[in-house]
Design an enzyme around this catalytic site. Structure first.
Site, short mmCIF file in Angstrom:
data_model
loop_
_atom_site.label_atom_id
_atom_site.label_comp_id
_atom_site.label_asym_id
_atom_site.label_seq_id
_atom_site.Cartn_x
_atom_site.Cartn_y
_atom_site.Cartn_z
N GLU A 484 0.86 -1.18 0.00
CA GLU A 484 0.00 0.00 0.00
C GLU A 484 0.89 1.23 0.00
OE1 GLU A 484 -4.06 1.46 2.30
OE2 GLU A 484 -3.26 -0.55 2.55
N GLU A 756 -2.45 0.49 13.46
CA GLU A 756 -3.59 0.86 12.63
C GLU A 756 -4.91 0.61 13.35
OE1 GLU A 756 -5.13 0.02 8.06
OE2 GLU A 756 -3.83 -1.45 9.05
#
Length: 906
Positions: A484, A756
Site C-alpha cells: 500500500e 492501525e
C-alpha cells in the site's frame, strides 16, 4: 600604571557584563532551510532568523537585510521598522537562475540597540524555465527485460580543461536514481526524485558537486530504478502509473575560475547498460547480483565500448519543479538486540524497534551464494516470523555474492517496514555485528519533546514519533510495510497538528499539498490518496478530502506561514464548492464516505450503543468545518467578500445539521462518542445545548467503562472536547486506560510505533484480520496533540500563529507528578514544564526573543505565586492580567526563562 590596569580591568568587566545581555542573531533560514540549493526563481524567497539573548522581554523593532551575488548587491533593504523575523520576503532585483546568493541581517531591539551583522547565510537559485534545460531526456538504447526490469546504468565521460570554481548538478528521472561522479556518490539523499504527481509535477534536485570534479578526465554514472513512477503501486498488479520508461535528465553546470561556463548534459552521446541490481520494487524488495557488477563503470578509464547507446526522448520539461522540501535521508541505526531461532527453525534477528528503511549486511562467501532477508513487524503468538499482514508485498532483499572480498550490501530503490528480519543462506555463523538496520525518512528536523512521570505515556510519545518517522517518506504514507504505502488524505489531516510538534514539517506538507491541488478534480473532489493512483473516481470522501482545508490551516497555526494559505486557497475553495454542489438545502447526504474509519465495534454490543456513527452526520460536520477554515483563510488573506459569503453559508450548514440530526431536547440521532465529539468540536449545536451534549458524551464513555470507541475522525478531537467542556479528568482517564481499546493497550503489548487498529494484536496474542492490520500507522497518534497542548500546556494563538504569541496553560491531572514539553520554533525554544511537590506546584517556562506569552498559572490568587523567588506582585518582568474562573492566574510575559512556584495549591 596601576590606575591604567584598574581602568582596563573595569572596561573588560563592563564589556563582559554587556555581552551577557547582548542580542545576537542565529539560525538563519531561507525558505525554512539552511543554505538551500535549488530555490524556485519565480517565487519570492523568504528569510527567517532568531534573536538570542539572556535578557528578558527582548523584542525586535527593526531589521536590515543585505543580499549579494558575488560582488553585486541584489538587495539592500535599509532599516525597516518591523518586528517580523520569520519569513520576511525578498524585495530586491530579479533573481537570476542557477546563481548563488549570500545574505545577512542585523536588527534593532526596542531599546534602540543594534546587533552586529549576522554571519553570512546563502541560497542558490534553480533553473527558471524549461528553456534553461539544455539537457535532453534519454532512455536505454536496448530492449529492456520486461519481466524483471533490471536497474539501468547510464554513464558519460568528459574532460574539464580548466580549473573549476563551482559546479552544480541538476538531476531527475522517471523512476528513482542514484548518481556518482568519479566513483563518489552525489549527495546523501535517497529515493530521489521523490514522489509527486509526475505528469503534473516532477521534482529535480540540485547538488553542489564541486569537490567531486578534477581537472582533466571525469566520469558520471547514474543508476535508475523503477520507483513509484513505473513500479507496482496499490493493487491488482497495477504498475506503470505514469509511464513504462526509465528515463534520465541531468545537467551539470560548470563555472571555471576564469568566469567562463560550460554545461555537460544528458544527450545522445551517453552510454547505457544494466548492472548488479536485477530487480527492484518498492513493495517487493530488491535483488542484487554482485557477480554482475561493472567495476569502475562510474569512473574514468572504464571501457564502455560494449555498452549500448541511448535514445533521446521528448518528455515534458514543463512539469519540472525544483525541490524545496527535505529529501529522504539515512538517520538512526540499530544493531540486533537478539538472534532468535523460531519454533519452526528459522533464524530471526530482532532490532528492538519497528522502523522503516533497510538492513546493511556484511558478508563474504562463495560465488553464487545467495543471502535472502525477509522483513516483518511482529512475531506470532508462538514466536514465529509473521508476514501475513504484508498481503502481497514480498518485502525481500536478495544478495548474490561474487566470491571475492567481504563487502557491505544494502538496497537502493526500495524500503521496508520491520522490526524483525528472517535471514536465509548467510555464509557462516550469524554475527549480529554484521547486520545494521538503518532508518530512512524525510530529513525533517526534530522539534518537539514531551516527557512526564508516567513511563507508559513516555513510551506512547516515543511510538508517536516513530510512527511519524516511518510514514513520512516524501509523502505521508499510511503503512510502510505492506502493498500500500499510499498518501491517504484522511490519515494526514487527522495527524497533521501533532506532526507539526514532533518535526519541522512545513516544507514537507507544503510540497505534498501542491500535489493535493494538482490531483484535485475539476469539480473540486479530492482523491483518497495523493498522488492519486486509485483512479479518477476514488475521491470525495468526508474527512479525507478535507485535508485540503484542514492541513493548510494547521500549517498556518503551527508555522505562521501565510504562503501555504495563499498557495492552497483555490483548492480549499474548490472543495467547499464541491460539497455545495453535492448538497440539497445545504444538507450533504450523497456519495461514498469512509466515515469514522476503524472505530471500536464491540462484538457483544446488543444494547443499541454500538459506535456506528451516521456517515452523513459526519459529512455535515466536516462540511461546516471546512467552510469555517475557508472563512478563516479568507480573512487572513484579505478576501473580505469571500469571508462574508462563506460565513453566511456556514450558518446555513449548521442550521441544516440541527434540523436533520438533533432532537428538540438536544440528543443526536447517532449517540456515539464520535457524533458528539464532532458536533461539539465544530460548534454544530446551539450554544445553549452544548453543555448537555458534553454530558451525553461523558455518559457514553462511562457506559463503556471509561474506554473510547472513536475511529480515525473522532479520535483526534475526543480529549480536546472533554477538556474544553470541563471534563479534563475524563480525558485523563481515557488517555491512561491500559485495556483495549485505548492508546496504552498497544504500549502494554510491547508496541514501539502506533498501530492501525486498537487491537492489532489481541490480548491472547492473536492478530486482527491480516487484510488490514498495520503495526506502523500514525493516525491514532493524533493524541500527541492533546499531550503537548493540554497536559504540558504549550500552544499558540491564532492572532500570533507560529508561536509569535504563545499560550502556556498546563492541566495537571491523571495522578501525574510532572510533565514538560519543549518545542523548537522559528523564534527559538519555547517550553513549559510543571512539577507537583506536595501542595506546591512549580511551572518552568522558556519564551524565545521577539515573542510574547500568556501564561496560565494554576492558582486561585496571585498572592500564592512567586517567580524566581520574588512575589508575583513585585516581579516587574511580568504583568498579571486576570484570574480565570478561580482556576488560573493569567500573566503576560516576554522572552526569558521563568520559574514559578504556586504554594498551598488546592
Amino acid at each position: 600604571m596601576k590606575k591604567q590596569l584598574l581602568i582596563a580591568g573595569w572596561c573588560i568587566l563592563l564589556s563582559t557584563l554587556g555581552a551577557t545581555g547582548q542580542v545576537t542573531l542565529q539560525h538563519l533560514l531561507t525558505e525554512n532551510l539552511v543554505n538551500p540549493l535549488g530555490i524556485n526563481v519565480t517565487a519570492t524567497p523568504r528569510f527567517s532568523w532568531q534573536l538570542a539573548s539572556s535578557q528578558r522581554n527582548v523584542q525586535q523593532a527593526a531589521w536590515e537585510i543585505k543580499v549579494t551575488a558575488g560582488k553585486t548587491v541584489a538587495w539592500n533593504s535599509g532599516k525597516i521598522t518591523s518586528n517580523q523575523s520569520v519569513q520576511v520576503p525578498y524585495a530586491g532585483s530579479a533573481l537570476q537562475p542557477a546563481t548563488k546568493y549570500s545574505w545577512q541581517v542585523r536588527v534593532w531591539d526596542t531599546s534602540g540597540h543594534v546587533t552586529p551583522w549576522s554571519a553570512l547565510a546563502s541560497f542558490q537559485t534553480a533553473l527558471a524555465t524549461p528553456a534553461d534545460w539544455k539537457a535532453q531526456w534519454i532512455t536505454p538504447g536496448f530492449t529492456e527485460d520486461a519481466a524483471d526490469r533490471p536497474a539501468i546504468l547510464y554513464r558519460k565521460s568528459f574532460t574539464l580543461p580548466k580549473k573549476v570554481r563551482t559546479a552544480t548538478a541538476y538531476l531527475t528521472a522517471h523512476g528513482m536514481y542514484e548518481a556518482q561522479i568519479n566513483g563518489k556518490r552525489v549527495g546523501d539523499a535517497y529515493l530521489t526524485p521523490g514522489w509527486t504527481s509526475y505528469n503534473k509535477r516532477l521534482q529535480y534536485q540540485a547538488y553542489d558537486v564541486t569537490p567531486l570534479l578534477v581537472n582533466g578526465p571525469n566520469a558520471i554514472g547514474v543508476t535508475v530504478g523503477n520507483g513509484w513512477y513505473r513500479g507496482y503501486l496499490a493493487w491488482s498488479g497495477n504498475k506503470n502509473s505514469w509511464g513504462s520508461d526509465a528515463a534520465l535528465l541531468m545537467q551539470l553546470v560548470i563555472t571555471y575560475t576564469d568566469g567562463s561556463t560550460k554545461n555537460f548534459i544528458t544527450d545522445s552521446t551517453w552510454r547505457t547498460s544494466t548492472g548488479p541490481i536485477r530487480y527492484d520494487e518498492i513493495y517487493h524488495g530488491e535483488t542484487v547480483d554482485t557477480r554482475l557488477e561493472k567495476k569502475g563503470w562510474d569512473s574514468t578509464g572504464f571501457n564502455d565500448a560494449e555498452w549500448s547507446g541511448v535514445q533521446t526522448a521528448d518528455f515534458s520539461k514543463e512539469v519540472l519543479v525544483s525541490t524545496y522540501n527535505e529529501p529522504v535521508k539515512k538517520h538512526e541505526t540499530f544493531k540486533p538486540i537478539k538472534v532468535l531461532t523460531t519454533p519452526d527453525g528459522k533464524t530471526v534477528l530482532d532490532f528492538g524497534q519497528n522502523l522503516v528503511g533497510w538492513v546493511m549486511v556484511k558478508a563474504k562467501g562463495n560465488s553464487g551464494d545467495s543471502i535472502v532477508i525477509k522483513h516483518a513487524e511482529v512475531l506470532d503468538k508462538y514466536g514465529n516470523f509473521y508476514t501475513e499482514n504484508l498481503r502481497a508485498a514480498k518485502a525481500t532483499a536478495t544478495y548474490i555474492l561474487d566470491g571475492k572480498e567481504e563487502r557491505t550490501l544494502e538496497p537502493h530503490f526500495t524500503f521496508f517496514g520491520f522490526r524483525y528480519i528472517l535471514v536465509e543462506g548467510y555464509p557462516g555463523e550469524i554475527n549480529p555485528d554484521n547486520f545494521t538496520a538503518v532508518a530512512l525518512y524525510s530529513d525533517m528536523q526534530p522539534t518537539g519533546s514531551f516527557t512526564c512521570s508516567q513511563p507508559l505515556l513516555n513510551q506512547l510519545q516515543h511510538n508517536i514519533q516513530w510512527g511519524q518517522r516511518g510514514n513520512f517518506l516524501d509523502v505521508p504514507t499510511d503503512c510502510p510495510q505492506r502493498d500500500e504505502r499510499l498518501g491517504w488524505t484522511g490519515d494526514a489531516q487527522a495527524f497533521s497538528r501533532t506532526a507539526t510538534f514532533n518535526f519541522g514539517v512545513n516544507n514537507f506538507f507544503a510540497k505534498w499539498l501542491k500535489d493535493v491541488a494538482a490531483d484535485q478534480k475539476a469539480d473540486g473532489s479530492v482523491p483518497y490518496v495523493i498522488p492519486n493512483v486509485l483512479g479518477p473516481n476514488a475521491g470525495g470522501s468526508t474527512g479525507w478530502a478535507d485535508v485540503c482545508t484542514i492541513l493548510p490551516w494547521n500549517m498556518y497555526l503551527a508555522y505562521g506561514d501565510k504562503r501555504i494559505l495563499e498557495d492552497q486557497y483555490n483548492s480549499m475553495k474548490a472543495w467547499v464548492g464541491y460539497m455545495q454542489t453535492q448538497s440539497k438545502n445545504d444538507l450533504w447526504q450523497t456519495g461514498f464516505h469512509f466515515g469514522d474509519w476503524l472505530f471500536y465495534r464491540p462484538f457483544d454490543d446488543n444494547d443499541g450503543k454500538a459506535a456506528v456513527t451516521d456517515k452523513y452526520l459526519i459529512a455535515q460536520c466536516f462540511y461546516a468545518h471546512s467552510t469555517q477554515l475557508l472563512v478563516n483563510a479568507a480573512k487572513q488573506l484579505g478576501k473580505t467578500e469571500d469571508a462574508a459569503t462563506y460565513g453566511e453559508l456556514l450558518q446555513k450548514i449548521k442550521a441544516a445539521f440541527v434540523k436533520e440530526y438533533l432532537t428538540p431536547n438536544g440528543r443526536l440521532v447517532s449517540g456515539t462518542q464520535t457524533a458528539y465529539v464532532l458536533a461539539l468540536q465544530f460548534d454544530m449545536l446551539p450554544e445553549a445545548l452544548r453543555a448537555q451534549a458534553a454530558d451525553r458524551l461523558v455518559q457514553n464513555i462511562k457506559d463503556y467503562r471509561n474506554h473510547l470507541t472513536t475511529g480515525f475522525l473522532g479520535t483526534p478531537y475526543l480529549c480536546h472536547v472533554l477538556n474544553r467542556f470541563g471534563y479534563t479528568d475524563i480525558a485523563y482517564n481515557l488517555l491512561l486506560q491500559e485495556t483495549y481499546p485505548s492508546w496504552l493497550y498497544p504500549v502494554k503489548m510491547g508496541a514501539t510505533t502506533i498501530w492501525e487498529r486498537w487491537d492489532g494484536q489481541k490480548p491472547d496474542s492473536t492478530f486482527q484480520t491480516p487484510g488490514m492490520n498495520s503495526f506502523n500507522h500514525y493516525a491514532y497518534g493524533a493524541i500527541g496533540d492533546w499531550m503537548y497542548r493540554v497536559i504540558a500546556g504549550l500552544d499558540t494563538y491564532e492572532d500570533g500563529p507560529g508561536y509569535k504569541h504563545i499560550k502556556i496553560q498546563p492541566h495537571p491531572g491523571g495522578n501525574l507528578t510532572n510533565a514538560a514539553a519543549t518545542l523548537q520554533t522559528y523564534y527559538g525554544t519555547v517550553s513549559s514544564g510543571w512539577t507537583i511537590n506536595g501542595t506546591d506546584i512549580t511551572l518552568d517556562a522558556e519564551i524565545p526573543a521577539n515573542t510574547t506569552a500568556d501564561i496560565y498559572l494554576p492558582a486561585s490568587s496571585e498572592s500564592t505565586i512567586t517567580e524566581s523567588g520574588i512575589a508575583l506582585s513585585a516581579q516587574k518582568d511580568v504583568q498579571v492580567t486576570t484570574t480565570s474562573d478561580d482556576q488560573y492566574v493569567v500573566i503576560k510575559a516576554g522572552s526569558g526563562k521563568y520559574h514559578f512556584v504556586i504554594s498551598a495549591r488546592k
